[in-house]
Design a protein around this motif. Structure first.
Motif, PDB file in Angstrom:
ATOM      1  N   ARG A   4      -2.034   1.894  -1.033  1.00  0.00           N
ATOM      2  CA  ARG A   4      -3.116   1.694  -0.073  1.00  0.00           C
ATOM      3  C   ARG A   4      -4.361   1.141  -0.708  1.00  0.00           C
ATOM      4  O   ARG A   4      -5.447   1.294  -0.189  1.00  0.00           O
ATOM      5  N   THR A 423     -10.292   9.647  -6.595  1.00  0.00           N
ATOM      6  CA  THR A 423     -11.100   8.708  -5.827  1.00  0.00           C
ATOM      7  C   THR A 423     -12.565   9.072  -5.941  1.00  0.00           C
ATOM      8  O   THR A 423     -12.916  10.250  -6.011  1.00  0.00           O
ATOM      9  N   PRO A 443      -8.822   4.458  -2.837  1.00  0.00           N
ATOM     10  CA  PRO A 443      -7.825   5.506  -2.629  1.00  0.00           C
ATOM     11  C   PRO A 443      -7.560   6.301  -3.897  1.00  0.00           C
ATOM     12  O   PRO A 443      -7.931   5.894  -5.000  1.00  0.00           O
ATOM     13  N   TRP A 456      -4.117  -1.396   0.833  1.00  0.00           N
ATOM     14  CA  TRP A 456      -4.164  -0.775   2.172  1.00  0.00           C
ATOM     15  C   TRP A 456      -3.252  -1.500   3.152  1.00  0.00           C
ATOM     16  O   TRP A 456      -2.744  -0.899   4.096  1.00  0.00           O
ATOM     17  N   PRO A 559      -1.183   5.822   4.088  1.00  0.00           N
ATOM     18  CA  PRO A 559      -1.494   6.461   2.807  1.00  0.00           C
ATOM     19  C   PRO A 559      -0.688   7.742   2.634  1.00  0.00           C
ATOM     20  O   PRO A 559      -0.298   8.388   3.611  1.00  0.00           O
ATOM     21  N   ARG A 567      -9.977  15.206  -0.220  1.00  0.00           N
ATOM     22  CA  ARG A 567     -10.704  13.998   0.161  1.00  0.00           C
ATOM     23  C   ARG A 567     -11.768  14.328   1.202  1.00  0.00           C
ATOM     24  O   ARG A 567     -11.616  15.258   1.988  1.00  0.00           O
ATOM     25  N   HIS A 572      -8.883   3.484   6.165  1.00  0.00           N
ATOM     26  CA  HIS A 572      -9.031   2.404   5.185  1.00  0.00           C
ATOM     27  C   HIS A 572     -10.478   2.029   4.914  1.00  0.00           C
ATOM     28  O   HIS A 572     -10.801   1.537   3.837  1.00  0.00           O
TER      29      HIS A 572
END
Length: 612
Positions: A4, A423, A443, A456, A559, A567, A572
């Motif tokens: 991604r 990330t 990502p 992505w 993803p 996260r 995206h």
């Protein structure tokens, strides 16, 4: 670089030779290395704590699950002690007791020192991914230990006598580092998504201030508070938001490295001042941690990506008003008495002053502690902590991953955007989507080698080719990427896996709610049509209605959902700031499977997603 969207990590063979006074090797005294063998682990020290007299140092060794006790004055390794998985920080509670945060074990280790002998006193579970620590003292006594819990967005308040958590304070997203004012009144936590400084009253736990670090800061480093308790100094990166082109990289319009000062304990956002740390054609890579000399005269900043130590005279810093620009102020750059760059090699991270002109540095990629003389501007002693006799392919890849000198003019490393192989929660405008104008979220790289295709939009089906393209374009190297480089980086990426999930039972099973959520995921929610297999992704692309007019490609590759709980931005373009927002606004089950979920079904689905 990941399934991604390999966004920014790249490797070049070299950077132009500039500023030889900055990059040149420095003569140093090398202490006798411990016996090395092929089966030894790398120590990779990331933090160091000194005893009050400065004689002994204790290092937190991130890859060997150990601490090392070192006699700094003699350059001698005294003992290594296994403490647990993933040491991230270390502090002395008093002269005979130290605490070590174990980010991969969700625990604290307490280490007893008797003369020059260490023993592991106890290991206590504390919460999700503990990292930065500071000790709250009064009248010379340790009252409490404050610890960041970086995946639950909290600060743990720990009784140093028992090791037990007495309270948790809510803070911002992804807190990693802390600073406490010398008078013990204020605790500052540095949070990364978004970049904010939160200040709590150490006695009451009351939140005193919450201030954003302006100009899209990220990767907040370890801060320090001035001796008069009035200012917090913080090194960090800045995402300038412009397209990732060679010209924009060169002029500092992609990623900057800065030092910011905040008034303590509160103040308006406009009260903060930033100063660029980068020099044209020889930038600073990955400014990591700041410390102050005991007399308050010098600020020392470790820079892991450009392998150096910066030294700045505090009262000579010309803090710009308004926009700080993209480079170190010229008057400071020219003032060799007030500013210096000391080459260290490796990846210098945690550091601490010993006296007014000596700094002890934990150098992760050199498996050593380094003693740096600021007056002489050189390493005067290097103390090896042990490691393999030869570097593995993966370790060579790790060196490349953290090396900002592999980028054009040393502005950033692979790690800068894919922080610690995960990330940075930032968007960057690269050509991985076919052109410029539609920035994409960086990502995670965890499990990247098992989750193709890449970008992505899923158009890249060869990871080696994807890597070479990103290294050449996103890092703007001026030289050919070798097969040895890509092989080493791939070997390192294969070591990156999601951390153990705290949102499961003690046996590692799903909770009742998560089990119900699994049924929703596989049934009414329609999620399993695109997110399947061990990594909950797919090798296909789908039109899901998320493209914007600026997106040249309209289909997206799903993803991986593993490690989703770590996260803070989703989809995206990072438009969603929570999983709840994803499912209620942008990617609703009723739009995917044609049937809305009840409140209970949605809650259960969220429980399942956080357990992955």
């Amino acid at each position: 670089m990941h399934a991604r969207g390999w966004i920014t990590c790249g490797v070049a063979l070299a950077v132009m030779a500039v500023w030889s006074w900055c990059r040149a090797e420095t003569p140093q005294t090398q202490a006798t290395a411990p016996n090395a063998s092929a089966d030894q682990p790398h120590r990779s020290p990331v933090a160091v704590a000194l005893t009050d007299d400065g004689r002994l140092a204790l290092s937190a060794n991130s890859t060997s699950g150990s601490v090392s006790l070192v006699d700094v004055s003699q350059g001698k390794l005294l003992q290594e002690l296994t403490v647990g998985a993933g040491p991230a920080d270390v502090v002395w509670i008093n002269s005979g007791l130290a605490a070590v945060s174990l980010k991969d074990a969700d625990s604290l280790a307490f280490v007893r020192r008797t003369e020059e002998v260490l023993t592991l006193e106890r290991v206590v579970a504390i919460g999700d991914e503990p990292r930065g620590m500071v000790v709250h003292r009064a009248d010379g006594q340790a009252l409490r230990l404050f610890v960041t819990l970086s995946t639950s967005d909290q600060i743990a308040v720990v009784n140093p006598a028992t090791g037990l958590v007495e309270a948790t304070w809510e803070t911002g997203g992804v807190p990693r580092t802390l600073a406490i004012s010398p008078n013990g009144r204020w605790l500052a936590s540095c949070c990364n998504s978004p970049a904010e400084i939160l200040v709590h009253d150490t006695q009451s736990g009351e939140l005193i201030s919450r201030r954003k670090v302006f100009d899209v800061a990220f990767n907040l480093g370890t801060p320090v508070v001035t001796p008069d308790n009035s200012l917090l100094l913080l090194p960090h990166a800045v995402n300038r938001g412009f397209p990732v082109t060679t010209r924009n990289i060169e002029i500092g319009w992609v990623i900057d490295n800065r030092l910011t000062k905040f008034p303590m304990p509160d103040g308006e956002v406009g009260d903060q001042k930033q100063m660029g740390l980068d020099v044209h054609a020889a930038a600073v890579g990955d400014a990591h941690a700041a410390v102050l000399s005991p007399d308050g005269k010098w600020v020392a900043v470790s820079c892991g990506g450009s392998h150096e130590l910066l030294m700045l005279q505090l009262d000579a810093i010309p803090w710009p008003g308004g926009d700080p620009g993209d480079f170190l102020p010229r008057e400071l750059e020219r003032n060799r008495q007030a500013f210096g760059r000391i080459p260290l090699g490796g990846r210098p991270l945690g550091l601490q002053f010993s006296g007014t002109s000596t700094v002890v540095v934990a150098n992760a990629l050199k498996n050593s502690l380094q003693v740096v003389d600021l007056a002489g501007r050189k390493v005067v002693r290097e103390i090896p902590l042990g490691g393999p006799a030869e570097l593995s392919l993966a370790r060579r890849g790790e060196q490349l991953f953290y090396d900002a000198d592999r980028s054009h003019n040393s502005w950033y490393s692979c790690h800068t955007c894919h922080t610690e192989g995960h990330t940075s929660q930032q968007k960057f405008d690269t050509r991985n989507d076919g052109g410029y104008g539609a920035p994409k979220l960086t990502p995670t790289l965890r499990a990247v080698t098992a989750t193709g295709p890449w970008t992505w939009h899923g158009w890249q089906t060869d990871l080696s080719d994807a890597m070479r393209r990103s290294l050449k374009e996103s890092m703007s190297t001026q030289k050919e990427i070798t097969a040895a480089d890509t092989a080493a980086l791939l070997a390192y990426l294969e070591t990156l896996e999601p951390a153990p999930n705290p949102h499961r039972t003690s046996a590692g099973d799903l909770t009742e709610s998560a089990r119900r959520g699994l049924a929703v995921f596989e049934g009414k929610g329609g999620c399993a049509d695109c997110h399947a297999g061990d990594h909950l992704t797919s090798d296909k692309v789908y039109t899901v209605g998320l493209a914007e007019p600026r997106d040249r490609m309209r289909e997206f590759n799903p993803p991986t959902l593993r490690g989703l709980y770590t996260r803070r931005r989703f989809l995206h373009d990072g438009r969603a700031k929570s999983l709840e927002e994803v499912l209620s606004e942008h990617h609703r089950p009723e739009d995917i499977a044609g049937e809305a979920l009840s409140e209970q079904e949605l809650a259960d689905l969220l429980s399942y997603l956080r357990s992955l």
